[in-house]
Structures are given as C-alpha cells and as structure tokens.
Design a protein around this motif. Structure first.
Motif, PDB file in Angstrom:
ATOM      1  N   VAL A 120      -3.309  -1.845   7.337  1.00 15.65           N
ATOM      2  CA  VAL A 120      -3.041  -2.541   6.087  1.00 15.65           C
ATOM      3  C   VAL A 120      -3.841  -1.971   4.919  1.00 15.65           C
ATOM      4  CG1 VAL A 120      -2.277  -4.723   7.073  1.00 15.65           C
ATOM      5  CG2 VAL A 120      -4.721  -4.307   6.736  1.00 15.65           C
ATOM      6  N   GLY A 121      -4.846  -1.170   5.210  1.00 21.16           N
ATOM      7  CA  GLY A 121      -5.610  -0.527   4.138  1.00 21.16           C
ATOM      8  C   GLY A 121      -6.282  -1.496   3.195  1.00 21.16           C
ATOM      9  N   MET A 122      -6.715  -2.647   3.704  1.00 20.07           N
ATOM     10  CA  MET A 122      -7.224  -3.687   2.818  1.00 20.07           C
ATOM     11  C   MET A 122      -8.712  -3.579   2.510  1.00 20.07           C
ATOM     12  SD  MET A 122      -5.061  -7.027   3.990  1.00 20.07           S
ATOM     13  CE  MET A 122      -6.084  -8.212   3.141  1.00 20.07           C
ATOM     14  N   CYS A 123      -9.511  -3.169   3.489  1.00 22.84           N
ATOM     15  CA  CYS A 123     -10.960  -3.265   3.252  1.00 22.84           C
ATOM     16  C   CYS A 123     -11.462  -2.128   2.375  1.00 22.84           C
ATOM     17  CB  CYS A 123     -11.724  -3.322   4.569  1.00 22.84           C
ATOM     18  SG  CYS A 123     -11.836  -1.740   5.417  1.00 22.84           S
TER      19      CYS A 123
ATOM     20  N   PHE B 227      -4.512   4.775   6.585  1.00 24.97           N
ATOM     21  CA  PHE B 227      -3.117   4.608   6.200  1.00 24.97           C
ATOM     22  C   PHE B 227      -2.393   5.938   6.044  1.00 24.97           C
ATOM     23  CE2 PHE B 227       0.533   2.880   3.967  1.00 24.97           C
ATOM     24  CZ  PHE B 227       0.671   1.669   4.616  1.00 24.97           C
TER      25      PHE B 227
ATOM     26  N   ILE C 288       0.845  -1.183   0.000  1.00 32.21           N
ATOM     27  CA  ILE C 288       0.000   0.000   0.000  1.00 32.21           C
ATOM     28  C   ILE C 288       0.889   1.244   0.000  1.00 32.21           C
ATOM     29  CG2 ILE C 288      -0.269  -0.185   2.494  1.00 32.21           C
ATOM     30  CD1 ILE C 288      -3.093   0.962   2.119  1.00 32.21           C
TER      31      ILE C 288
ATOM     32  N   ARG D  20     -10.995  -7.707  -5.427  1.00 34.82           N
ATOM     33  CA  ARG D  20     -11.270  -9.094  -5.057  1.00 34.82           C
ATOM     34  C   ARG D  20     -12.709  -9.472  -5.380  1.00 34.82           C
ATOM     35  NH1 ARG D  20     -10.620  -8.809   0.362  1.00 34.82           N
ATOM     36  NH2 ARG D  20     -12.839  -8.499   0.682  1.00 34.82           N
TER      37      ARG D  20
ATOM     38  N   ILE E 123      -5.676  -0.794  -3.976  1.00 37.18           N
ATOM     39  CA  ILE E 123      -4.309  -0.543  -3.558  1.00 37.18           C
ATOM     40  C   ILE E 123      -3.390  -0.420  -4.772  1.00 37.18           C
ATOM     41  CG2 ILE E 123      -2.323  -1.610  -2.392  1.00 37.18           C
ATOM     42  CD1 ILE E 123      -4.318  -2.754  -0.335  1.00 37.18           C
TER      43      ILE E 123
ATOM     44  N   GLN F 141      -6.306  -8.984  -2.032  1.00 34.37           N
ATOM     45  CA  GLN F 141      -5.984  -8.151  -0.864  1.00 34.37           C
ATOM     46  C   GLN F 141      -7.073  -7.125  -0.574  1.00 34.37           C
ATOM     47  OE1 GLN F 141      -2.242  -5.623   0.940  1.00 34.37           O
ATOM     48  NE2 GLN F 141      -2.340  -5.819  -1.235  1.00 34.37           N
ATOM     49  N   CYS F 142      -7.461  -6.339  -1.559  1.00 34.59           N
ATOM     50  CA  CYS F 142      -8.430  -5.288  -1.244  1.00 34.59           C
ATOM     51  C   CYS F 142      -9.771  -5.558  -1.913  1.00 34.59           C
ATOM     52  CB  CYS F 142      -7.875  -3.903  -1.539  1.00 34.59           C
ATOM     53  SG  CYS F 142      -7.496  -3.556  -3.244  1.00 34.59           S
ATOM     54  N   THR F 143     -10.786  -5.053  -1.261  1.00 30.75           N
ATOM     55  CA  THR F 143     -12.155  -5.447  -1.554  1.00 30.75           C
ATOM     56  C   THR F 143     -12.625  -5.181  -2.989  1.00 30.75           C
ATOM     57  OG1 THR F 143     -12.616  -5.026   0.766  1.00 30.75           O
ATOM     58  CG2 THR F 143     -14.513  -5.251  -0.699  1.00 30.75           C
TER      59      THR F 143
END
Lengths: 442, 901
Positions: B55-58, B78, A194, A357, A403, A352-354
């Motif tokens: 982690v900035g994933m969602c 983040f 990120i 995905r 990301i 990894q990110c929504t």
C-alpha cells in the motif's frame, strides 16, 4: 448574479451565468444550447478530439494538463468512463460552483461531448456535497436533458447513447484529487491511489480506462465544438489559449469570478482595473497575493505585472493552479495567513501516508504557537526542515515524499511566508504575540 | 498470501539492477524491497508485508530510483525492478527522507516503551535506534485517545501507539475475509476501529497482533506477561488441528506465554488461527493431571507410578489369561513416536486389534489411507477443488486461509457438495446443496448416473457449472481414465448426523468416476494422520500397511500380532456398553464428549471392567476410569507430528511437564516391561530407528533428516514418492520477533529470530530424495467400497439434522484456555427464518425440539443461509448435552420437529 462587466469578450463559459433563470433548459436552448452537441454528434469522435487538440485547451482543475492529450492517452478498452470533477473544495476557489449553479446544461452538454469524443460508456459528475443548490439544479437540468433527448439512449437520433450519473461527495477536500475521487466513487474511503499506474487513463474507475476532467474544462467544450478549436486557440497566447475564470478574493473592492482571455491581462489589471477587482480595499497596498489557490507559493508586489498565463506564472515560481487569486493587503499578518492555510491542509489531510498525516498537524501546531506568541527563533528552521521532509528540496514544481500532491502543497504558504516576511515571524517571537490587527487573544 | 505478486516467470530467469552502484540480480517483476533484501540490502519498512498487497503508506521504504528526470524518491515496496534500474538506498536524499518519516511517525507516538509489551522487539523502536535522531524536535502535546480499548475478547487496541500502517486492517479484509476493523476519521485523527456493536470477532485476530509493527495491538493473554528479552523460544508445530502450522513457541520463566506463526510457504504462510495461538494456556489448567491416580471406591487417590502401572498391567494380564478383550481408543493427539509405541504395545504386546484413533466421528482408516493423496499446495493450484466435507474454517482454519487465497486470486476454482453453506460458498463456482440422506443422489445427478429418484436435486444450472468446473463432459458422462485430472477432492464428515458410510460411499463414487483426481483428507484432530500412519486403527499396521500385508514383517519384529481385524470405535463402544470389554484404554480420548452417541459412550465407560485414561487434562470420561495416568502434553515433550498432507514436522519441547507426568511412549514401554514383554525403547531415537527400519512409509527418515526437520518445513511422506523440494522462507522480520530482534531488524538478516530454513547446501535433501521406495509390502489402496443404508423418504413436516463442529466448542483446548473459553457459543438450533416464523416465534426464542428419542428445549436462531428442511446443531456446544438426545450413530438420517413450547 450581476453581469460580469469585467469579462473580456468573448465570454465562453460565463456567457449565461449572470442571466435570470440561466439554469433552465428553455433559456439554454434560446441561447444556442445543445447546438455544440448536435454538431459534435454529426462529426466522428476522432474529429471532435482533433478540434479539442487544436484548441490546446488546458485542464482547468489545477495541473493544467492539455485536455486533448489526456484524451488521447486513454487506453482503448471496451469499457471506458468519463468522470467530471466538480469537487471544488479549495479555499477561495469558487468558479466551478458558479458554473454548476449558473449553467448546468452547459456542463451536461460538455460532458456528453467529452464522452462522445472519448468513447466513454458512462459518465459521472462528482460534485462537492456542500453544493446543495448546485446539486439540485444539476439534477433537475439532467432530468430535462434526458427528456430533451440530449442524454440517454440514442442522443438526438445519432445512435450514441450515454447515461450521466450525478454523485455528491461527502465533504472531503482530498476527493478532488482524481484518484481519491475515483476511490470515493467506487464507494471506498477517499484515499488517493498510489502511483504507478500514473494515470486514470490507463487504470481508472473500477480498473477501467477513465478520463477525469474538471467542470470548467468540460464547460468549454460546447463553444469549442461550435466555433472550432482554432477560434479558441486564437484567444490567449502561447500554450495558454482561450479564456479562463479567475476567482478573485481577498482584500479587493470587487471580489468575484472574472472570465478573462489568458495571458492578455496581468495580475495588476485583474486586481486594479475598475472593470475587474477595482483595486485594493481602502486604497491600501498589495502585500502579497496567491496566484492560483492555497497550494501555490505566494507572489509579492514585484509579480503584479506578470501576465495571467500558465507558463508565465510557472516560470516565476508558482502556478495558476485552480485560478483562485487571493489578495492580501498590508494589514495582513503573514503568520496568521499561512497558519490558516496550514490548518486547512491539516484538517483535510486524508491520513493515508505519514509525512502529510503527521507533518500537517505538526506544522499547524508550530504555526499556531508562533502566532499566539509562544514561538522560538529556531522554529523557523524547524518549519523549513519539516517542510523539506514533506517536499524534499522545497523546489518548484515540488518533489514529494507523499503519495499525492496534497503533501507538497502544505509547505507552499509556510515557506513563502518565511522567505518573504521572516521579520514578521521574528517580531511575533520577540513581542510574544501578533502585532497585527485582529489577533487572537493570547 | 499474495502469491499473485510473486514473479510468475521461471525463478532462474534473472535481470540485473544497479543497487547502490553494485550490479545485482533480481527477478523480473519483483518489488525493489524484496530484490534488495535478497541482495543483502535491508530497506527499513513498516507497512510492507510480503504476504499482503503493498500500500506504500508508511513511506519508510523510500529509495531513490533513476528516472528520465534524474533520481526521484520512490517507495521500494511498491515499485518493481526493471532491467538496468539504478537504485540508491543509502544516499543522503534517502537518509533524509527516511529520517523525516521516522520523526513524523514518532511525533504522536507515546514513548512508553518501558511499559509497552512491544518494547524490545518493536520495529519502530529498533529502526529509531538504527536510523533515527537522538532527540525529538516536537515540543507540542501529543495526540491522546482513551486506551486501551478492547476490540475483541482477545485483542486490545492502543490507538496512541498506532502508526496507521494498514497491516491489521489489510489482513482482516484481504487474508481473513473478516473486514471487521477499518480506518475511521482522517488526517492525524485517523484510527483503527471496529464498527458499532460489531467486535473484531475473527478466528484469525491474533495474526493482527503478530504483524502489528508497534504495540498498538496487543493480545490480552500476553499483555504484561513477559518482556521480550526474557523470552526463550523454539520452533515447533501446532497440533490443535491437522494443518500443522509452524510456530515459534515462547516461554518466560519456564511458562509458555506466546505462540507466533512462522512462515512456511507450503503450510501456514505465517498465519495461525486464534485457537492454535492461544490454546497453549490449557496446559496450565487447574484440571491438569500431574501424576497417576488410582480409584479407591468412589473417588481417586494419588498413587505412585509403580502402583498405578502395576494395576494396569495386572488388569491386562487377567484379561489375557481369561481370554478377555482389551481395546484402545484415541491416540490422535499423540506425537508420531508415541503413537508408534502404542501401536506396537496394543497390537504386538497385547495382541489386540480393537484399536481406533478416531471416535466414530471420522471416516474409515482404509479410505483415508488408501486414496491418491494431494498436498495443500497441490489443492491450492488445482484446476478445481471439490469439497465434500465440513467447513474448513471451522475445523482447519489456516487451510481455509490458504484456500481462500487460492480462490480469490483465481488460481483454482471450487465446487462444494455440502449440506449447508460454508465460509467458502461465496467464492465457489458452484455450490451443490443436499438434504441430509441425499448426498449420494446429488452426486449421482452430478455424475449423470441413475438412482436419484425422490431426491431434491440442485438446479440444472448449478450442476452444469459444477461439471464445467470439474472438467466433466456436459450431462456428467463419466470421462475415461483421465477423468478428474487436475481435480483435488477435499473430503471429510460434513455432518455427524449422517453415517460415515454415506460420505465413504460418495468419496468412493468420486474416486471411481474420476480416477485421476487426488484427495486431501479434512481430518481435524491434531495428529490423526500420524496416528493412522502408526497403525492406530483396526486392520492397520504402521506405514499405511494392512494387518494382512504386514503380518510377516511386523509379526516377526514385534511380540506377535492380533489374529484378525478388530472393531473400530463404534464397535468398541458398543461392545463395552454390553460388557464385552475387559480393559479399555483411553489414549487421550474423551468418548463422553467426542463419541456422537453420548448415552452409549456412558454405558461403555460404566460397563467396561477396567478403564485406563492416559490424559493431560481431566476429561469427563476419566471420571469413570479405574486408573488415570498423567501424560505430558504439547510443548512438554519432543517428537514429530504428521499433518493432513502426510507432512512430518517437529514438535519441540519448551517447558517441563508438571508433577510426574511423562510421555505416552514411556508409559507404553513401562507397561510392556511389567507384562514381561519389553519393547526395548529407551529413547525417542530407538522408536524412530524402528519406524525407519520396519515402516515403508518412514523409510529414509534418518537421524540427519530428523535433525534437518527441526529447522525445516517438514517432509511429506513417503519421501520416495516425489523429489524433495526446499523453498527458502519468505519472512517478514517484523512478524517473527523475539529474542535479539534488534540484531535482526536493523540488519540484512532475513529470518528474524526464527531459525533459518534448511541449509540448502548441506546435501541433506539429496539423501532424502535418493530414498528408494520400499515396495515389498505393496501399495495400500482402498478397494472395499461401502454402501450406506438408504435414507427413508422425506417427511414434509420434519427437519433433517445437520450436526457440525465449530472452531470453539466445549472441548478441552478451548474450555481450559481462559482466553478462549468465553468464545464458545451456547447450544442452539439454526433453521431457515421461515421455520421460526411459522411457529410464531422470533430468532433467539426457546423452542421445543421433538424427535423419536425425546424432546429437548433449546434456543432457536434464524439463519437465512440454512436450507429449508434442514436444522443445524453444533456438535459439543457449551452448556448443554441435550442436543445429544437428537442423534446417535448409524442411522441414515435424523429427523426432528420444532414446536413452540
């Protein structure tokens, strides 16, 4: 491999690839191999860097960032790394594949030059795991190069030492994304990092400043050092200097890799010239073509006379990207083509990110449904809006909610197909199936 | 626990940012999501957790931040704030992006909320209700997985519900150091999974359930037990060990169903261990005592409280009139007020000083009470930590998490002086190992003093690394009066097969050579510190006052005082075993399980004339009692508890005790009345008033302070020693759900359902900080340094025994909690692989263990982390009492030999 008759002289990176045994050290040395490195080692690293800045060599991986500028951004910390990205995995992109198999010494020489110019203490060549022959030839070439003194301690007696590590990937497209590649090299799951930090030049491999260059970019360096940056810059036009390999595929008579001087040739020349693509198969018409890999928005026949230049293509709303040009003739089903590309991104999303995905899977399911005749008219708006939620505004260059740039690559083909061939989508809906040849059974 | 992420600059320093067009203050380096939250703007999120790396994933927290090319979507979890930064959290672009993310998350999420344990307190559900669209545009088939799958005996995973936020996996690897769960697969088939044949066996697995933002991870003890809207909750303190973690205790229909960690910055930072989280089940054990029992011949008969108490009072009267001996063992599980009442009952009413809250498995009370003290925070920010004691993970699990965080972030460094490797060894700057019996020699070699002949010393390199870390001069020359400056010593009993005196001697040497060092006692029993502060130890009176110093004050306020210092647990048990104790009170004590020498404990119980067991759950020892009195347990009575730091916090009542069980203090009061010397305690407040009046330690703990304690983070005693600093709570609203979570998650509310921190404006802290120290009785300090018997020379054929505790053992908290009972390991002996190979055996084979007292057979396990010449046995392991043959109390070392059977 046959002689690339289409290449307009001078052939810079493909000068040897068509010859028998081109991957062997003896052949390489006979054709002036490692002379560029010897010359570079006699110069200061700053002077080598200056030649590359003068050449205005643009990165050949996809983003087209000036290689010299990238180097100059490298944080001057004691430990620095060079990583050569050979994870070429995009459908229809096969130029690095050829360079690795056909001229591994040129890649190694370029790698050592880049490491010398940037002060890297260790270089990695991350190579797509499926390139079995390429890995074999590159590793053998590296061994010969060590023996020849071109890699290892005190290279050619210059006092400069460098080790080069060949690292095969494990089968993930996403590891071509430079920060995912670095994670993979570190032994971690290939998740893109990120941002910020935005550039590996600041924080890269193991947290150290790192230059990540594409295989083709690096393969240009021996020639640039030997002939000077100005000679390279004299080729091409504007920001797009030198030559570039275009991987031509799809419905053309002569698919293959063609090294062409940039800007001086148009897409029409590339596709139709008898020395190059040799025209569309069966004399058919170009329905659409992808100018730079499956992440790029599609072009139509009206774009055929655009020159093969970075900015020229960018201004027209797409990109030269990885240099993969895919031609679709008028028998092509736009829905099926876009679905196939979407399916690729769905399979290769790292998860990894929504938005990427979940969005990739959703878009693939809807595209598949339409192609198989279960589509609804409102699905077109749904597709556009879901794409918009991955890449807000659907503009070019794209914005993103994700990301990395894999996410905003997904909408390109879907929105291109809908904008250009909306009627075809509606025909699928109306007829309850695909009207084009080769349709899947419903 | 990523304190590293917290802004390092002075808290008062602020920058200004533009949040939705309004200028607000922010701390330099603060994340946008945190700055906005403090400014009252709640940014929705799933993967962000204030105690973990972002982690900035969602992508739920996307906001627009103005950059050189205009506003761009940026994850608020983040990006850090910068002066003048313009941030939009409510623009149409942000709303569209967040709606999009929510829709993406719901695509494959099963809408089984009505049967999902998380339904009603689910951040995904709540944020969908707050922000999401009413209908789904997804008409395809959702992703399917077999479910649920058990990833550990305590945790079930429903992969269909998982939203891949990386919270559980991050917790496991970053916080707990147990990277046993990870992502597998990629794309929309990514899943959380364990490695083949490696269950998620972590002492901290319950935390992953608590921080899961959906119902993907559920705790098997709570599955389908309650609905959130039926839950009632109070804030309380865990007393399973001495750390004193704050928790929300939740009940449904009058039964405890769940504990959730509450984020107290200075103690547990939101985490709990699984033992603390799930051992509440024990209070519903079938062996739970519901009322008094009186021995009738060979068996017990139910009796009225009157009959039972009269029997006890009668025995006490007879003992008193005949000059007999009365002794009290235990009390470390009592609340502070109960412990105080029992201290006064024993020392004032019964006038016996044969009182000990420990069972010869700890250290002398004078040592624990008489050293300069450190808090957990001080340990975690110390220049260096010196660990002389047990593995913190096995005995004080959440302290281990705090230490691990401090070590991994580089805030402190660790030197270990232990007989075996610990779970912190891999993070230690230097690990000094010693062969049992040679602890003093190794310390002397560290200090550069003489007396190390014959001992096996650590390498010069390890010793020098330890000296550098501890700030000692090369070669170990003892520094001047500031020796040990910035060093915090964590001390406790590393092995029950070594005498307490050996540890005491070593701690004494450290205190003498490092006068500026401070000490934190690794006392595992829940409220041992509170019991000691109440005077439940020989020679001690409440408030860290010696019997001699407090004789005048307590002697006149109480009914009297014992004439002289009494025996400790070892002396009491030995005396009872030789028939010299008339009445033996077991105050929640189980000598058969916890006293190191079981044979001696058994003899003591059999030969004491009258044994009274005051307990919550039937213990093996109470089979030998004459009267059993049922006490109310944790969560069944209000009170306060004191953790290892000396921090007093509230233990709340949530449910009613079963039958006629009653609080321990009431039992003491009623017995005192039956003996015609009533103490006069009618309420808990009466006890607190007296503690405040008499005990120099408890001075200033007024009614107001107690009221504030109930909602606060506890107060470290004595109040006068340091200014009281109150810190606002760092709360992850998604981890502390409960009743009414919908209100707390869609809104700027910070505290979830847990009660907010101490009202900083109430002025309470000023009262507390203005307490004048009570110096009339002087400071208690530890001066009487013991010298342990020296160990015999080593015998090359024998192994020296290390007997240590594991978190899960045969103790009642584990054995009587169905969720935990299966986790305790069976008895075994761990040795270096070469010892087993030398016998021609394999790891897991039974082996004969031979010692002077006899010969037992147990499973031998090879373990490369065990030093050569050492054998490791778990104390109070499940399934056998045989290991107790191998060791007792008092001997300097215990040597054994292994033989193939």
């Amino acid at each position: 491999m046959s002689e690339p008759t289409g290449s307009t002289p001078p052939a810079i990176v493909t000068s040897r690839t068509w010859r028998q045994g081109s991957w062997e050290l003896g052949r390489y040395l006979q054709s002036g191999g490692y002379e560029g490195l010897r010359k570079a080692l006699a110069m200061t690293p700053e002077a080598v860097q200056a030649e590359v800045v003068t050449s205005n060599l643009l990165g050949r991986g996809g983003a087209g960032f000036e290689a010299g500028r990238k180097w100059s951004m490298l944080a001057q910390k004691p430990v620095r790394y060079l990583v050569v990205n050979g994870d070429e995995s995009e459908p229809a992109t096969f130029k690095d594949h050829m360079l690795i198999e056909g001229d591994p010494h040129q890649l190694i020489e370029g790698t050592v030059i880049a490491a010398y110019a940037t002060g890297a203490s260790l270089a990695f060549i991350y190579i797509r795991g499926e390139f079995a022959l390429g890995i074999e030839r590159l590793e053998a070439a590296l061994e010969d190069a060590y023996r020849h003194g071109a890699v290892g301690p005190n290279i050619f007696g210059s006092g400069f030492s460098l080790d080069v590590v060949v690292h095969p990937g494990a089968g993930a497209y996403i590891c071509g994304e430079e920060t995912a590649l670095l994670e993979s090299l570190e032994g971690k799951r290939g998740f893109p990092r990120i941002k910020p930090p935005y550039f590996p030049a600041a924080v890269g491999l193991y947290g150290a400043p790192t230059v990540v260059n594409n295989v083709e970019t690096v393969s240009n360096l021996p020639w640039i050092v030997t002939h000077g940056g100005a000679a390279f810059a004299a080729l091409g036009q504007g920001r797009s200097t030198g030559t570039r390999i275009f991987a031509l595929s799809g419905h053309v008579n002569r698919p293959g890799n063609y090294e062409i001087e940039m800007v001086k040739t148009t897409f029409r020349d590339l596709i139709e010239s008898p020395r190059l693509g040799g025209g569309v198969r069966d004399g058919r018409q170009v329905k659409a073509f992808i100018p730079g890999g499956v992440s790029a928005p599609w072009f139509g026949p009206e774009h055929l006379d655009l020159p093969l230049g970075q900015d020229e293509v960018g201004k027209a709303g797409s990109m030269l990207g990885s240099g993969a040009v895919t031609v679709m003739d008028d028998t092509t089903c736009a829905v099926r083509a876009a679905w196939r590309i979407t399916k690729f991104f769905w399979r290769e999303s790292c998860g990894q990110c929504t938005p990427c995905r979940e969005g990739s899977g959703w878009l693939e399911k809807v595209m598949r449904r339409i192609e198989l005749g279960q589509g609804r008219e409102e699905d077109l708006d749904l597709l556009i809006d879901a794409c918009d939620n991955i890449s807000p505004g659907l503009r070019w260059p794209p914005a993103q909610t994700t990301i990395c740039v894999l996410g905003p690559s997904i909408p390109s083909s879907i929105t291109s197909a809908i904008h250009r061939f909306r009627d075809e989508f509606l025909l699928h809906v109306k007829e309850g199936g695909c009207p084009f040849p080769g349709a899947l059974p419903r | 626990m990523t304190d590293a992420r917290q802004p390092s600059s002075v808290e008062n320093e602020e920058i200004t940012i533009q949040l939705n067009g309004v200028e607000v203050g922010a701390r330099p380096g603060e994340l946008i999501i945190a700055a906005a939250e403090r400014a009252g703007v709640y940014i929705p999120r799933f993967c962000y957790h204030p105690r973990m790396r972002s982690v900035g994933m969602c992508r739920m927290c996307l906001v627009e931040v103005k950059g050189p090319r205009g506003f761009a979507l940026t994850p608020a979890c983040f990006a850090s704030v910068a002066p003048g930064m313009e941030i939009l959290t409510d623009s149409p672009g942000v709303a569209k992006a967040q709606d999009g993310v929510l829709e993406f998350l719901l695509l494959n999420h099963p809408l089984d909320c009505p049967v999902c344990d998380k339904g009603g307190e689910c951040p995904l559900q709540d944020q969908t209700m707050t922000y999401g669209p009413g209908e789904s545009r997804f008409v395809e088939e959702k992703r399917h997985w077999p479910k649920p799958i058990s990833i550990s005996p305590l945790v079930d995973l429903d992969r269909e519900r998982c939203i891949q936020c990386d919270r559980c996996t991050r917790f496991a690897s970053e916080i707990a150091g147990d990277p046993l769960i990870n992502f597998f697969g990629r794309g929309d088939h990514i899943e959380v999974a364990t490695f083949p044949d490696r269950p998620f066996a972590s002492y901290f697995s319950g935390n992953t359930v608590q921080i899961c933002p959906v119902g993907a991870l559920t705790a098997s003890p709570y599955r389908f037990k309650a609905r959130p809207w039926d839950l009632e909750q109070v804030e309380s303190t865990c007393t399973t060990c001495g750390v004193g973690c704050r928790m929300a205790v939740q009940s449904s229909s009058g039964r405890l169903v769940r504990n959730l960690g509450i984020d107290v910055d200075s103690v547990n930072q939101g985490w709990l261990c699984d033992k603390g989280r799930f051992s509440f089940q024990a209070i519903e054990s079938p062996s739970r005592r519901r009322g008094p029992l009186v021995r009738k011949g060979e068996s017990f008969g139910e009796a009225s409280w009157q009959e039972a108490l009269r029997g006890v009072a009668g025995a006490c009267s007879r003992a008193a009139s005949s000059g007999g001996r009365i002794a009290v063992l235990g009390g470390a599980h009592l609340a502070n007020e109960d412990a105080y009442a029992w201290a006064r009952f024993a020392k004032g009413v019964l006038q016996t000083d044969w009182v000990d809250a420990q069972l010869a498995d700890g250290l002398p009370a004078e040592l624990i009470q008489g050293l300069p003290r450190a808090t957990i925070d001080e340990a975690c920010s110390a220049k260096a930590i010196l660990l002389v004691g047990p593995d913190p993970r096995e005995e004080l699990p959440v302290l281990f998490l705090r230490l691990r965080s401090a070590l991994t972030s580089g805030r402190t460094r660790l030197v270990e002086l232990t007989p075996q490797s610990t779970s912190l060894s891999s993070l230690a700057a230097s690990s000094l190992r010693y062969l049992p019996g040679e602890m003093q020699s190794v310390l002397r070699s560290l200090l550069g003093t003489r007396g190390t002949a014959g001992a096996e010393l650590p390498s010069a390199k390890a010793l020098e690394a330890a000296r550098v870390t501890l700030g000692m001069a090369p070669g170990g020359a003892v520094a001047g009066g500031d020796g040990g400056e910035g060093v915090v010593v964590l001390f406790g009993r590393a092995s029950l097969a070594e005498p307490a005196d050996a540890t005491a001697e070593v701690v004494g040497m450290i205190a003498d050579s490092m006068p500026a060092a401070r000490f934190l006692h690794l006392g595992r029993r829940g409220n041992l510190q509170g019991a000691l502060d109440a005077g439940l130890a020989p020679g001690m009176l409440p408030g860290r006052v010696s019997l001699a110093a407090g004789r005048e004050r307590y002697g006149s306020a109480w009914e009297g005082l014992p004439p002289e210092k009494g025996e400790d647990a070892r002396g009491i048990v030995a005396a009872a075993a030789s028939g010299r104790v008339d009445v033996l009170f077991l105050l929640g004590a189980d000598p058969l399980s916890d006293f190191p020498d079981r044979a001696l404990a058994k003899a003591a119980l059999e030969r004491a004339r009258f044994v009274v067991s005051i307990e919550t759950i039937r213990s093996p020892s109470s089979d030998h009692a004459d009267v059993v009195l049922a006490a109310s347990g944790w969560a069944e009575r209000p009170g306060t508890t004191t953790n290892i730091e000396g921090r007093v916090s509230v233990v709340a009542q949530k449910v009613v005790p079963p039958g006629t069980a009653r609080p321990d203090w009431m039992i003491a009061e009623e017995l005192s009345a039956l003996l015609d010397r009533p103490m006069g305690f009618q309420t808990l407040e009466d006890i607190r008033d007296e503690m405040r009046r008499l005990s120099p330690l408890h001075r200033g703990l007024g009614r107001e302070a107690f009221a504030a304690l109930a909602a606060g983070d506890g107060l470290v005693l004595p109040l006068a020693a340091a200014p009281v600093t109150l810190r606002p709570r760092l709360v992850d609203p998604m981890s502390v759900p409960g009743v009414g979570s919908v209100d707390s998650q869609g809104s700027p509310s910070l505290a979830g359902n847990a009660r907010a921190g101490w009202d900083l404006d109430s002025g309470e802290e000023e009262d507390a900080s203005q307490v004048k120290p009570d110096t009339a009785l002087g400071d208690f300090s530890w001066t009487d340094r013991p010298v342990a018997d020296s160990a015999p020379p080593r015998d090359g054929y024998s192994l020296r025994l290390v007997v240590s505790r594991r978190l899960y053992d045969a103790g009642m908290a584990v054995a009587e909690s169905p969720a935990l009972a299966g986790l305790a390991e069976a008895v075994s002996i761990r040795v270096h692989p070469s010892e087993i190979e030398g016998l021609g055996l394999h790891s897991g084979d039974p082996v004969a263990v031979v010692c002077p007292q006899g010969r037992v057979t147990m499973k031998a396990l090879s373990d490369a982390s065990v030093s050569k010449g050492v054998a490791l046995v778990q104390f109070n392991a499940v399934g056998s009492s045989e290991e107790r043959v191998l060791f007792g109390v008092g001997r300097p070392v215990h040597e054994i030999r292994l033989e193939s059977r």
